[in-house]
Design an enzyme around this catalytic site. Sequence first.
Site, PDB file in Angstrom:
ATOM      1  N   GLY A  40     -14.165   5.194 -14.382  1.00 29.77           N
ATOM      2  CA  GLY A  40     -12.781   4.861 -14.048  1.00 29.77           C
ATOM      3  C   GLY A  40     -12.754   3.687 -13.084  1.00 29.77           C
ATOM      4  N   LEU A  43      -7.854   2.276  -8.442  1.00 29.33           N
ATOM      5  CA  LEU A  43      -8.108   1.940  -7.039  1.00 29.33           C
ATOM      6  C   LEU A  43      -9.377   2.601  -6.525  1.00 29.33           C
ATOM      7  CD1 LEU A  43      -4.560   2.047  -5.460  1.00 29.33           C
ATOM      8  CD2 LEU A  43      -5.959   0.061  -6.008  1.00 29.33           C
ATOM      9  N   HIS A 266       8.356  13.767 -10.079  1.00 29.92           N
ATOM     10  CA  HIS A 266       8.969  12.706  -9.290  1.00 29.92           C
ATOM     11  C   HIS A 266      10.470  12.655  -9.548  1.00 29.92           C
ATOM     12  CE1 HIS A 266       9.756   8.843  -7.530  1.00 29.92           C
ATOM     13  NE2 HIS A 266       8.499   8.735  -7.127  1.00 29.92           N
ATOM     14  N   ARG A 337       9.538  14.486  -2.370  1.00 30.59           N
ATOM     15  CA  ARG A 337       9.780  14.461  -3.818  1.00 30.59           C
ATOM     16  C   ARG A 337      10.086  15.827  -4.414  1.00 30.59           C
ATOM     17  NH1 ARG A 337       5.048  10.045  -5.266  1.00 30.59           N
ATOM     18  NH2 ARG A 337       6.247   8.295  -4.460  1.00 30.59           N
ATOM     19  N   HIS A 429       4.609  13.101 -12.642  1.00 32.30           N
ATOM     20  CA  HIS A 429       4.193  11.821 -12.101  1.00 32.30           C
ATOM     21  C   HIS A 429       2.762  11.831 -11.572  1.00 32.30           C
ATOM     22  CE1 HIS A 429       4.387   8.099  -9.959  1.00 32.30           C
ATOM     23  NE2 HIS A 429       4.286   8.659  -8.783  1.00 32.30           N
ATOM     24  N   GLU A 453      -7.099  10.425  -7.293  1.00 31.57           N
ATOM     25  CA  GLU A 453      -6.269  11.491  -7.867  1.00 31.57           C
ATOM     26  C   GLU A 453      -7.119  12.543  -8.566  1.00 31.57           C
ATOM     27  OE1 GLU A 453      -3.142  10.073 -10.448  1.00 31.57           O
ATOM     28  OE2 GLU A 453      -2.330  12.073 -10.790  1.00 31.57           O
ATOM     29  N   LEU A 469      -1.961   5.532  -3.220  1.00 31.39           N
ATOM     30  CA  LEU A 469      -2.708   4.278  -3.119  1.00 31.39           C
ATOM     31  C   LEU A 469      -3.622   4.339  -1.902  1.00 31.39           C
ATOM     32  CD1 LEU A 469       0.099   1.683  -3.954  1.00 31.39           C
ATOM     33  CD2 LEU A 469      -1.465   2.849  -5.473  1.00 31.39           C
TER      34      LEU A 469
END
Lengths: 666, 250
Positions: A40, A43, A266, A337, A429, A453, A469
């Site tokens: 992967g 980020l 979300h 959220r 989300h 994640e 992030l």
Amino acid sequence: MKLDANIPSGSLGQKWSSHKSSIRLVSPANKRNIDVVVVGTGLAGSSAAASLAEMGYNVKAFCFQDSPRRAHSIAAQGGINAAKNYQNDGDSVYRLFYDTIKGGDYRSREANVYRLAEVSANIIDQCVAQGVPFARDYGGLLDNRSFGGVQVSRTFYAKGQTGQQLLLGAYSALNRQISKGNVKMYNRHEMMDVVVEGGKARGIIARNLTTGEIERHGAHAVLLCTGGYGNVFFLSTNAMGSNGSAAWKAHRRGAMFANPCFTQIHPTCIPQSGEYQSKLTLMSESLRNDGRIWVPKDKKDAEAIREGKLKPTDLPEEKRDYYLERRYPAFGNLVPRDVASRAAKERCDEGFGVNATGQAVYLDFSSAIERYGKTEANQLGITNPSKEKIIELGEKVVASKYGNLFEMYDKIKDVNPYKSPMMIYPAVHYTMGGLWVDYNLMTNVPGMYALGEANFSDHGANRLGASALMQGLADGYFVAPYTVGDYLADEIRTGAIDTNSEAFEKAEADVVERIDNLINSNGTRSVDSFHRALGKIMWDKCGMARNAEGLKEAMTEIKALREEFWKDVKVPGRKDMYNPELDKAGRVADFLELGELMCLDALTREESCGGHFREEYQTEEGEAMRDDENFAFVSCWKYNDEPSKAELVKEELTFENVELKTRSYK
Amino acid sequence: MNLTLKVWRQNGPDDKGHMEIYPVKDINPDMSFLEMMDVLNEELISEGKDPIAFDHDCREGICGMCSMFINGEPHGPERRTTTCQLHMRSFKDGDTIVVEPWRSAAFPVIKDLAVDRAAFDRIQQAGGYVSVNTSGNTIDANAIPVPKQNADKAFNAATCIGCGACVAACKNSSAMLFVSAKVSQYALLPQGKVEAKERVRKMVNQMDLEGFGNCTNTGACEAECPVGISLENIARMNREYLSASLSSAE
């Protein structure tokens, strides 16, 4: 089986720095002989691959897309949190830590979260040094904005494209190492299995998606940076290719899956418009800084709007119900959220929803446009500006903040959001659950790590906005590159991994057999038809609200659907060439197992916390009822032949630095 | 809506390829172009035929993976729109729509509408970065103020999604807009200035090696760019390149 999170001793503020200076190192000469596989390139993956290569390890990085830059981190919009306190509003590492623990409804690990807050400031320094163009003010300094669940402005952003800019920054660091030959990049390659030998992760089996070729890659450590599994719901804000297969394969090879039912729905996504819909699009949470959420006060008005007889702009102020401001005056439209999503569902279930489907609420910018317009007029020295002038000026300010999001909304819905409020509805989300990892981000399989994640560790039962992030880059740049060394220090005498061993043979044979089963199952139904059916079960029974009965039904239904899949799926084409349908079939097959485990986890957790809302456990006002006495633990699941037979192992969560309180945003 | 699609089919890089005609029925104008392709593919699969291969991922216009040449334009008729954000309401009932892959010698076809854009990665690897280690021990982010005007221009250049529409739009298959966006982003920021000369030399050199054509200033790239990367960047890159060429390599 007992899980040890390996949390260093010492005070919260000292743990990471003392751990970092006491863990073992690998000398530069030895690093050259050690291979690391990174799966992967979002980020977490790009930053980890770049950092490890820079330290001197031989890195192989894999992504299923045509370039590492396409990973779905690219689509993150709103921003990244960091405890810089540039705005002088009382922010600190402790406050970021506390907000994250509280936002996660006290289901995350204190030590991990504190470390995340601690390294957050370095992320911003690092990214700026790499040339990431964050938003700046007129003095040339970095600008910030506010996000849900907090009362400070600590979010750094690059318009609505923060994820893109951060990923391209990490991609550039990765490119630098590729050009030096320290990283070998495998584009359009998918990890099909992890090879575990003698109890340790020893490499992966990958498939070249262009040629169909199966490859073996040995490594002394394997880092899974493969994102979340939100696509188990079919409709989500994830990219079409985002999948849970790498994590699921790791789980089947012995890695524990933690809190699989913790899913983030979300609140601000563009509502579904038809059955053909292939994905949902997020409208950044940053919009809640300036947008006000409402539905009509009167059901008759809601009906008239649904039938197209009434326009939202025709409804006067006093006939609107700004339900978040009403229910949660302290945080208003900026509640976390999970709270915002449930409140929207509650209004729509009661019949106040707008959109033809009744499944939408308004997000309105008219007051922000007016407010900004007035300020701008003052600054420009315009006295007595007309209403039109104010709106014109205000729209310009709003465009400078959210222009690309407004454009995107207009393209998808064909409605101009400057003139008429946006319609939004909650959608899947992010997944807080993921592979269980210890403080070093290592799974319970030695040598196998999970970052970003893909792991479970930092967000508890609900993630705060702009924290994904932050976690991806923290794990990839500043945590894993150090902690991996502690494990690899024992591997300096191992030598190159033999990919002709029995474990590799067996893993490859399993992969080939499964592909053959898919390509030869001469069924009648397309892969997508199964995926849609699974998504519907998950959304209806394991979505924003769950109950025991529904979850039990869902488990039976998913099992039946899975059996049907293997009997009746139709995969066209060949296995030895580019065949996206085959790729998809493998991923959906894994979702059909993972979905069942998610339901089992949701059924077992008899409390409501964060994104996990069990209808049986709520207060009279419909707020979540957490049960700290019985459920302050991480649910870790061990694979046992099939998902429903998974064995539960608990990692008790101890809170030494924060007091467990009922989360209130009122 | 009922439409006729003429789609390029090519069974691998060595196949000659041909156009094939597919009627599609009952298309909802609110569907995206790719959702319409999904419907067609579902039909092809149920008829036992080979579905049309195309690249796509985020479907929200940011990943840069989707790449269709629709009715003679990359990403179709709408301005500043990727194929995944193109909706069927942009077409009329009864239309015939021609769909082809990006065509450039530097982007070989993998299958049907999917092409190999690895050349773009290699150009970035040649110098599209700031040489800074990832230790996090750099100076404080606010230590170097960047004038807002430059920061905004750098940001605008940095929004390039790397889809390759500029190359597909150009009669010369030039990649100048793509390369100049990256060169500009760094040239405008103090962090990138240090290596600016070496960077532009290396990236332009790699661009030439990959077989992209030259720029003849027709501006088709800017017109077709889904994120509106400006031609100004090409001018800036030319200046940077000229200045790099006039100074010694060391």
